[in-house]
Design a protein around this motif. Sequence first.
Motif, mmCIF file in Angstrom:
data_model
loop_
_atom_site.group_PDB
_atom_site.id
_atom_site.type_symbol
_atom_site.label_atom_id
_atom_site.label_comp_id
_atom_site.label_asym_id
_atom_site.label_seq_id
_atom_site.Cartn_x
_atom_site.Cartn_y
_atom_site.Cartn_z
ATOM 1 N N ASN A 124 -2.012 -29.214 -22.551
ATOM 2 C CA ASN A 124 -2.939 -30.122 -21.866
ATOM 3 C C ASN A 124 -2.881 -29.991 -20.355
ATOM 4 O OD1 ASN A 124 -4.059 -31.267 -24.169
ATOM 5 N ND2 ASN A 124 -2.502 -32.858 -24.305
ATOM 6 N N LEU A 125 -1.703 -29.752 -19.820
ATOM 7 C CA LEU A 125 -1.535 -29.718 -18.370
ATOM 8 C C LEU A 125 -1.509 -28.305 -17.808
ATOM 9 C CD1 LEU A 125 1.156 -32.529 -17.980
ATOM 10 C CD2 LEU A 125 -1.330 -32.711 -17.968
ATOM 11 N N GLY A 126 -1.639 -27.300 -18.691
ATOM 12 C CA GLY A 126 -1.688 -25.928 -18.212
ATOM 13 C C GLY A 126 -0.370 -25.428 -17.650
ATOM 14 N N TRP A 127 0.759 -25.907 -18.207
ATOM 15 C CA TRP A 127 2.053 -25.456 -17.715
ATOM 16 C C TRP A 127 2.249 -23.973 -18.017
ATOM 17 C CZ3 TRP A 127 5.599 -29.895 -19.917
ATOM 18 C CH2 TRP A 127 5.395 -31.057 -19.160
ATOM 19 N N ARG A 128 2.868 -23.283 -17.076
ATOM 20 C CA ARG A 128 3.226 -21.888 -17.287
ATOM 21 C C ARG A 128 4.509 -21.834 -18.112
ATOM 22 N NH1 ARG A 128 2.192 -17.115 -14.498
ATOM 23 N NH2 ARG A 128 3.785 -15.509 -14.789
ATOM 24 N N PHE A 129 4.515 -21.016 -19.155
ATOM 25 C CA PHE A 129 5.686 -20.929 -20.029
ATOM 26 C C PHE A 129 6.703 -19.989 -19.409
ATOM 27 C CE2 PHE A 129 8.275 -19.571 -23.594
ATOM 28 C CZ PHE A 129 8.440 -20.747 -24.310
ATOM 29 N N GLY A 130 7.955 -20.438 -19.336
ATOM 30 C CA GLY A 130 9.013 -19.600 -18.803
ATOM 31 C C GLY A 130 9.122 -19.750 -17.294
ATOM 32 N N PRO A 131 10.130 -19.084 -16.712
ATOM 33 C CA PRO A 131 10.326 -19.201 -15.263
ATOM 34 C C PRO A 131 9.191 -18.545 -14.492
ATOM 35 C CG PRO A 131 11.765 -17.508 -16.186
ATOM 36 C CD PRO A 131 11.107 -18.198 -17.358
ATOM 37 N N SER A 132 8.923 -19.080 -13.334
ATOM 38 C CA SER A 132 7.879 -18.510 -12.475
ATOM 39 C C SER A 132 8.345 -17.190 -11.896
ATOM 40 C CB SER A 132 7.536 -19.481 -11.338
ATOM 41 O OG SER A 132 7.109 -20.715 -11.865
ATOM 42 N N ARG A 133 7.399 -16.283 -11.708
ATOM 43 C CA ARG A 133 7.738 -15.002 -11.108
ATOM 44 C C ARG A 133 8.082 -15.182 -9.637
ATOM 45 N NH1 ARG A 133 2.730 -11.305 -13.433
ATOM 46 N NH2 ARG A 133 3.268 -11.493 -15.654
ATOM 47 N N PRO A 134 9.154 -14.491 -9.186
ATOM 48 C CA PRO A 134 9.500 -14.631 -7.769
ATOM 49 C C PRO A 134 8.423 -13.996 -6.892
ATOM 50 C CG PRO A 134 10.828 -12.929 -8.823
ATOM 51 C CD PRO A 134 10.072 -13.601 -9.911
ATOM 52 N N VAL A 135 8.153 -14.658 -5.809
ATOM 53 C CA VAL A 135 7.156 -14.151 -4.876
ATOM 54 C C VAL A 135 7.823 -13.196 -3.920
ATOM 55 C CG1 VAL A 135 5.465 -14.802 -3.116
ATOM 56 C CG2 VAL A 135 5.886 -16.305 -5.074
ATOM 57 N N ALA A 136 7.254 -11.991 -3.767
ATOM 58 C CA ALA A 136 7.815 -10.990 -2.881
ATOM 59 C C ALA A 136 7.797 -11.496 -1.442
ATOM 60 C CB ALA A 136 7.016 -9.684 -2.971
ATOM 61 N N PRO A 137 8.931 -11.312 -0.703
ATOM 62 C CA PRO A 137 8.957 -11.801 0.677
ATOM 63 C C PRO A 137 7.969 -11.039 1.543
ATOM 64 C CG PRO A 137 10.898 -10.466 0.202
ATOM 65 C CD PRO A 137 10.190 -10.662 -1.096
ATOM 66 N N VAL A 138 7.359 -11.743 2.429
ATOM 67 C CA VAL A 138 6.400 -11.132 3.341
ATOM 68 C C VAL A 138 7.152 -10.571 4.534
ATOM 69 C CG1 VAL A 138 4.356 -11.548 4.748
ATOM 70 C CG2 VAL A 138 4.658 -12.778 2.597
ATOM 71 N N ALA A 139 6.870 -9.294 4.853
ATOM 72 C CA ALA A 139 7.542 -8.639 5.981
ATOM 73 C C ALA A 139 7.150 -9.342 7.275
ATOM 74 C CB ALA A 139 7.148 -7.166 6.043
ATOM 75 N N PRO A 140 8.132 -9.547 8.167
ATOM 76 C CA PRO A 140 7.800 -10.218 9.434
ATOM 77 C C PRO A 140 6.865 -9.366 10.269
ATOM 78 C CG PRO A 140 10.041 -9.345 9.485
ATOM 79 C CD PRO A 140 9.555 -9.173 8.083
ATOM 80 N N VAL A 141 5.972 -10.026 10.938
ATOM 81 C CA VAL A 141 5.027 -9.332 11.807
ATOM 82 C C VAL A 141 5.716 -8.991 13.108
ATOM 83 C CG1 VAL A 141 2.803 -9.506 12.985
ATOM 84 C CG2 VAL A 141 3.131 -10.591 10.765
ATOM 85 N N ALA A 142 5.633 -7.714 13.502
ATOM 86 C CA ALA A 142 6.295 -7.259 14.733
ATOM 87 C C ALA A 142 5.640 -7.897 15.949
ATOM 88 C CB ALA A 142 6.214 -5.732 14.836
ATOM 89 N N GLU A 143 6.484 -8.235 16.897
ATOM 90 C CA GLU A 143 5.963 -8.798 18.137
ATOM 91 C C GLU A 143 5.201 -7.729 18.900
ATOM 92 O OE1 GLU A 143 6.061 -11.790 19.329
ATOM 93 O OE2 GLU A 143 7.182 -12.643 17.651
ATOM 94 N N PRO A 144 4.045 -8.078 19.471
ATOM 95 C CA PRO A 144 3.295 -7.071 20.230
ATOM 96 C C PRO A 144 4.047 -6.659 21.488
ATOM 97 C CG PRO A 144 2.340 -9.260 20.517
ATOM 98 C CD PRO A 144 3.394 -9.380 19.455
ATOM 99 N N THR A 145 3.929 -5.388 21.818
ATOM 100 C CA THR A 145 4.583 -4.860 23.022
ATOM 101 C C THR A 145 3.933 -5.466 24.255
ATOM 102 O OG1 THR A 145 4.959 -2.793 21.871
ATOM 103 C CG2 THR A 145 5.174 -2.759 24.289
ATOM 104 N N PRO A 146 4.711 -6.055 25.166
ATOM 105 C CA PRO A 146 4.112 -6.671 26.355
ATOM 106 C C PRO A 146 3.438 -5.638 27.245
ATOM 107 C CG PRO A 146 6.514 -6.612 26.538
ATOM 108 C CD PRO A 146 6.184 -6.167 25.157
ATOM 109 N N LEU A 147 2.279 -5.999 27.708
ATOM 110 C CA LEU A 147 1.542 -5.107 28.594
ATOM 111 C C LEU A 147 2.041 -5.240 30.020
ATOM 112 C CD1 LEU A 147 -2.065 -5.772 27.237
ATOM 113 C CD2 LEU A 147 -0.544 -3.878 26.666
ATOM 114 N N ALA A 148 1.830 -4.203 30.758
ATOM 115 C CA ALA A 148 2.218 -4.239 32.177
ATOM 116 C C ALA A 148 1.348 -5.251 32.904
ATOM 117 C CB ALA A 148 2.035 -2.862 32.805
#
Length: 344
Positions: free
Chosen positions: A290-314
Amino acid sequence: MSAAPTGAALERKGTLQLSLAMALSGTIGVFVVESGATPFNVVFFRCVFGAVALGLYCLAGGFFRDHGFTRHKVLLTCLGGVFIVFNWVLLFESYRSTSISVATVVYHTQPFYVVLLGALFFRDKLTVSKFAWLAVAFGGLVLVAGVSPADLVGGGSYLLGLGEALLAALFYALSTIFTKRVTGVRPHLVALMQVLVGIPLLLPFTRLAETAGLGAGWAWLVGLGVIHTCVMYALMYSSYQKLPTSKIAVLAFIYPAVAMFCDWAVYGHRVSLLQALGIPLIAAATLGINLGWRFGPSRPVAPVAPVAEPTPLAPVVTPVPTPVAPVAVHAAGPVPALPSRSTT
């Protein structure tokens, strides 16, 4: 002038209404048994007294004006009525062959039939999780059934009762499939038409001569029509408009809980430990469907790679502007800034 009720107040009222409706539903078995009538007679008079009570309720509420019925909706409602009245007959027969407790819990497998029929006839999506919950429900059903070797070699009345409860659940699911497609019509009118269909449908199977000696049994039959068909439905339909689906699904389990308590308190019937183990399995599977529960453990979400800081311009060197002669100020003073446009 009183203030309009808040959402929380409406939900509390809906919770009380549905809880009372489910508690009343749990007492149906006692009313059926205490009436002393055969299942066909019980359902026939439930339809008669229920039609009178529901008809008066709909008349008082003005539901017959702009009823919303069309020829197609009437046909769907009548088909649903055929299945709902025979579903009652089968369930009440099952009370006699098994017990109110066992029959009610087995009958509570209705949602799984709705899922299977929806996938079969209307191509509703049947996910892996739904398959898994169906398997859990089947395991719970096997435990609750509590079939012993003696039941297999005996007269077979217990197995017949289990089959009647399962068939009743199937008929209820078929009625649900048809009735869900009747849109734009008050559910009270749908219920009224369905019990009206039951009167001529069941009349050939009714033994009216047997009602002569019912005596006090008539009070139980009137109760089934007025309390369990009119009052209970009015409470139930009113509560649905105030509650989320999740709460409706949970409160529905008051019905089998009260039925099992009444069966124990009135008739001394109790389920065994093994049968009791199957009840939470059916309950969990029902909530999962009735509530649409997912059976079993949830799949782990892949970590998102950090976004590199932009190189400062002169830094950009801005040339210093050549000074110019000052601009004369207006005699009226500096021009005020235009007010920012705001919305009210």
